[in-house]
Design an enzyme around this catalytic site. Structure first.
Site, mmCIF file in Angstrom:
data_model
loop_
_atom_site.group_PDB
_atom_site.id
_atom_site.type_symbol
_atom_site.label_atom_id
_atom_site.label_comp_id
_atom_site.label_asym_id
_atom_site.label_seq_id
_atom_site.Cartn_x
_atom_site.Cartn_y
_atom_site.Cartn_z
ATOM 1 N NE ARG A 78 -19.166 -3.663 25.132
ATOM 2 C CZ ARG A 78 -19.274 -2.870 26.197
ATOM 3 N NH1 ARG A 78 -20.021 -1.803 26.144
ATOM 4 N NH2 ARG A 78 -18.620 -3.153 27.297
ATOM 5 C CE LYS A 100 -8.579 -9.263 5.031
ATOM 6 N NZ LYS A 100 -7.317 -9.673 4.404
ATOM 7 C CD GLU A 142 -3.248 -3.778 -2.970
ATOM 8 O OE1 GLU A 142 -3.512 -4.934 -3.369
ATOM 9 O OE2 GLU A 142 -2.758 -3.542 -1.843
ATOM 10 C CE LYS A 184 -10.968 -6.102 -0.803
ATOM 11 N NZ LYS A 184 -10.161 -5.125 -0.115
ATOM 12 C CD GLU A 194 -7.857 -13.234 4.456
ATOM 13 O OE1 GLU A 194 -8.121 -12.033 4.318
ATOM 14 O OE2 GLU A 194 -6.730 -13.662 4.683
ATOM 15 N NE ARG A 198 -11.589 -10.055 2.409
ATOM 16 C CZ ARG A 198 -12.224 -9.083 3.017
ATOM 17 N NH1 ARG A 198 -13.358 -9.307 3.632
ATOM 18 N NH2 ARG A 198 -11.733 -7.850 3.015
ATOM 19 C CG ASN A 202 -4.262 -12.088 1.798
ATOM 20 O OD1 ASN A 202 -4.588 -10.906 1.915
ATOM 21 N ND2 ASN A 202 -4.777 -13.045 2.544
ATOM 22 C CG HIS A 205 -1.019 -8.228 0.014
ATOM 23 N ND1 HIS A 205 -1.383 -8.300 -1.316
ATOM 24 C CD2 HIS A 205 -1.473 -7.024 0.450
ATOM 25 C CE1 HIS A 205 -2.035 -7.196 -1.654
ATOM 26 N NE2 HIS A 205 -2.104 -6.404 -0.604
ATOM 27 C CG HIS A 209 1.837 -7.363 4.360
ATOM 28 N ND1 HIS A 209 0.758 -8.059 4.851
ATOM 29 C CD2 HIS A 209 1.320 -6.287 3.724
ATOM 30 C CE1 HIS A 209 -0.361 -7.425 4.519
ATOM 31 N NE2 HIS A 209 -0.040 -6.350 3.831
ATOM 32 C CG HIS A 222 0.240 -1.542 1.026
ATOM 33 N ND1 HIS A 222 0.541 -2.629 1.804
ATOM 34 C CD2 HIS A 222 -0.837 -1.909 0.270
ATOM 35 C CE1 HIS A 222 -0.312 -3.597 1.550
ATOM 36 N NE2 HIS A 222 -1.165 -3.192 0.624
HETATM 37 N N1 LIG Z 1 -8.172 -2.763 4.535
HETATM 38 C C1 LIG Z 1 -7.820 -3.336 3.415
HETATM 39 O O1 LIG Z 1 -8.501 -4.230 2.886
HETATM 40 C C2 LIG Z 1 -6.564 -2.865 2.743
HETATM 41 C C3 LIG Z 1 -6.271 -3.266 1.428
HETATM 42 C C4 LIG Z 1 -5.130 -2.747 0.818
HETATM 43 C C5 LIG Z 1 -4.311 -1.859 1.506
HETATM 44 N N2 LIG Z 1 -4.628 -1.508 2.771
HETATM 45 C C6 LIG Z 1 -3.796 -0.553 3.515
HETATM 46 O O2 LIG Z 1 -3.859 0.697 2.843
HETATM 47 C C7 LIG Z 1 -2.693 1.439 3.159
HETATM 48 C C8 LIG Z 1 -2.153 2.092 1.908
HETATM 49 O O3 LIG Z 1 -3.129 2.974 1.421
HETATM 50 P P1 LIG Z 1 -2.740 4.217 0.500
HETATM 51 O O4 LIG Z 1 -1.792 3.779 -0.538
HETATM 52 O O5 LIG Z 1 -4.004 4.866 0.119
HETATM 53 O O6 LIG Z 1 -1.862 5.103 1.493
HETATM 54 P P2 LIG Z 1 -2.114 6.469 2.335
HETATM 55 O O7 LIG Z 1 -3.407 6.483 2.998
HETATM 56 O O8 LIG Z 1 -0.892 6.617 3.184
HETATM 57 O O9 LIG Z 1 -2.076 7.587 1.209
HETATM 58 C C9 LIG Z 1 -0.907 7.775 0.468
HETATM 59 C C10 LIG Z 1 -0.458 9.239 0.472
HETATM 60 O O10 LIG Z 1 -1.333 9.990 -0.365
HETATM 61 C C11 LIG Z 1 -1.818 11.140 0.338
HETATM 62 N N3 LIG Z 1 -3.148 11.400 -0.240
HETATM 63 C C12 LIG Z 1 -4.276 10.694 -0.058
HETATM 64 N N4 LIG Z 1 -5.238 11.136 -0.872
HETATM 65 C C13 LIG Z 1 -4.715 12.175 -1.569
HETATM 66 C C14 LIG Z 1 -5.221 13.043 -2.571
HETATM 67 N N5 LIG Z 1 -6.460 12.902 -3.067
HETATM 68 N N6 LIG Z 1 -4.408 14.025 -3.053
HETATM 69 C C15 LIG Z 1 -3.132 14.146 -2.590
HETATM 70 N N7 LIG Z 1 -2.583 13.333 -1.666
HETATM 71 C C16 LIG Z 1 -3.372 12.361 -1.159
HETATM 72 C C17 LIG Z 1 -1.772 10.733 1.779
HETATM 73 O O11 LIG Z 1 -1.701 11.855 2.619
HETATM 74 C C18 LIG Z 1 -0.490 9.908 1.832
HETATM 75 O O12 LIG Z 1 0.630 10.758 1.913
HETATM 76 C C19 LIG Z 1 -1.725 0.483 3.800
HETATM 77 O O13 LIG Z 1 -1.665 0.723 5.172
HETATM 78 C C20 LIG Z 1 -2.342 -0.880 3.542
HETATM 79 O O14 LIG Z 1 -2.026 -1.817 4.539
HETATM 80 C C21 LIG Z 1 -5.723 -1.989 3.399
#
Ligand SMILES: NC(=O)c1ccc[n+]([C@@H]2O[C@H](COP(=O)([O-])OP(=O)(O)OC[C@H]3O[C@@H](n4cnc5c(N)ncnc54)[C@H](O)[C@@H]3O)[C@@H](O)[C@H]2O)c1
Length: 324
Positions: A78, A100, A142, A184, A194, A198, A202, A205, A209, A222
């Site tokens: 929980r 999020k 972003e 942000k 949101e 907030r 998006n 997105h 998406h 992404h």
């Molecule tokens: N929660 C939120 O508010 C929010 C906001 C924006 C995006 N997101 C989500 O975030 C995700 C995208 O995140 P991302 O772009 O970080 O992707 P990711 O976590 O897949 O990382 C991208 C790649 O980089 C590699 N990597 C990570 N750190 C590294 C480092 N220091 N050195 C070498 N390689 C490294 C990872 O293994 C992966 O292959 C999506 O799923 C998206 O929906 C969430």
């Protein structure tokens, strides 16, 4: 911990493993793994390790790791505390901030999730030394969103310094990351769950998406999909005479500066269908965040499939993908 990060920063992994009462679980971070099955595997490993409610989870990795670990923290017994340690530019400026968390569902991205704030976010620019350039572009997707939300000053500054991001200039990165987080934060502090402003975050997105999901998460990352979404949504705004052509041109120039041309195939019908399933739909109508200037956006729910189709055709005409 993202297994790629564990490999690239072995000293950190070893350090953690030598600490009292700390252990490392590895996760293969990729969008296809941000799902209920992997979440279940993670929860099972927490139960097998007898993790108690007063213990703290660390999400060490990019946005995929942060989202799934954060969601595990939200529902494990929980809810337990967790700390975000973002290792990609995207996760430093965006996903680690704001609470999020969640996973994808075959019917749509981030459809299953929660709001669960981390008790801390620890950012070290050292992680960016091992991050591939393509991932820097994703982070800049972003940042481009924040630049449009924030206004001309930051937009122009960012646009003229993208080369230094690739050079991993630490003072420059620090400035851009801080401004992005500050932007942000301003939205989240006014509207944590949101229900209102907030949603402006998006921008890019709704279509982004849909492109990501329609291409099976394996073609565009992404942040790249967000850049395509920003361009498509700006095109809709311009066509609806909400955005001046001069502001649209600035957005187009920034997206072209960041995105490489691609002949990846994107199915138009699938994309439009997925837009209609976007979780930002309210009362059955999909809400689009559309830029009205560099510095302002508006929310509209009267976008037609024709608007989306025209915008997708425009993005394809810029050779950023091929429509099928
Ligand atoms: N929660 C939120 O508010 C929010 C906001 C924006 C995006 N997101 C989500 O975030 C995700 C995208 O995140 P991302 O772009 O970080 O992707 P990711 O976590 O897949 O990382 C991208 C790649 O980089 C590699 N990597 C990570 N750190 C590294 C480092 N220091 N050195 C070498 N390689 C490294 C990872 O293994 C992966 O292959 C999506 O799923 C998206 O929906 C969430």
């Amino acid at each position: 911990m993202d297994s790629r990060v564990a490999k690239a920063h072995l000293d950190l992994r070893n350090h953690i493993e030598q600490m009292d009462k700390m252990s490392v679980s590895l996760f293969e971070a990729k969008e296809e793994n941000k799902n209920l099955e992997q979440l279940s595997i993670l929860l099972t490993s927490l139960l097998k390790k007898n993790i108690e409610r007063d213990q703290i989870l660390f999400a060490i990795g990019g946005g995929v790791t942060g989202d799934i670990v954060g969601f595990a923290a939200a529902i494990y017994k929980r809810g337990i505390n967790y700390i975000q340690v973002p290792t990609t530019l995207l996760s430093m400026v965006d996903s680690s901030i704001g609470g999020k968390v969640g996973v994808n569902h075959p019917l749509g991205k981030n459809m299953i999730g929660a709001f669960h704030q981390p008790i801390a976010v620890l950012i070290s620019l050292k992680f960016l030394d091992t991050l591939p350039d393509r991932e820097l572009i994703c982070g800049m997707g972003e940042i481009a969103k924040y630049a449009i939300l924030r206004g001309d000053q930051f937009f122009d500054y960012f646009q003229s310094h993208t080369t230094q991001v690739f050079e991993r200039s630490k003072p420059l990165l620090m400035k851009i990351i801080k401004t992005s987080i500050d932007t942000k934060k301003r939205y989240i502090e006014r509207d944590v769950y949101e229900n209102g402003v907030r949603a402006h975050l998006n921008l890019g997105h709704t279509i982004g998406h849909a492109i990501e999901t329609a291409t099976g998460y394996s073609v565009f990352k992404h942040g790249e999909a967000v850049l395509l979404g920003i361009l498509a949504e700006a095109h809709i705004a311009m066509r609806m005479k909400l955005l001046k052509a001069s502001a649209f041109e600035k957005i187009l120039k920034l997206v072209r500066q960041l995105m490489n041309e691609s002949n990846a195939s994107v199915k138009l019908d699938d994309t439009i269908h997925l837009v209609l399933y976007d979780k930002k739909a309210k009362g059955g109508r999909v809400r689009f965040v559309l830029p009205t200037s560099i510095g302002n956006v508006t929310i509209r729910d009267d976008i037609t499939p024709r608007n989306i189709s025209d915008a997708m055709k425009f993005v394809a005409s810029e050779n950023l993908f091929v429509l099928s």
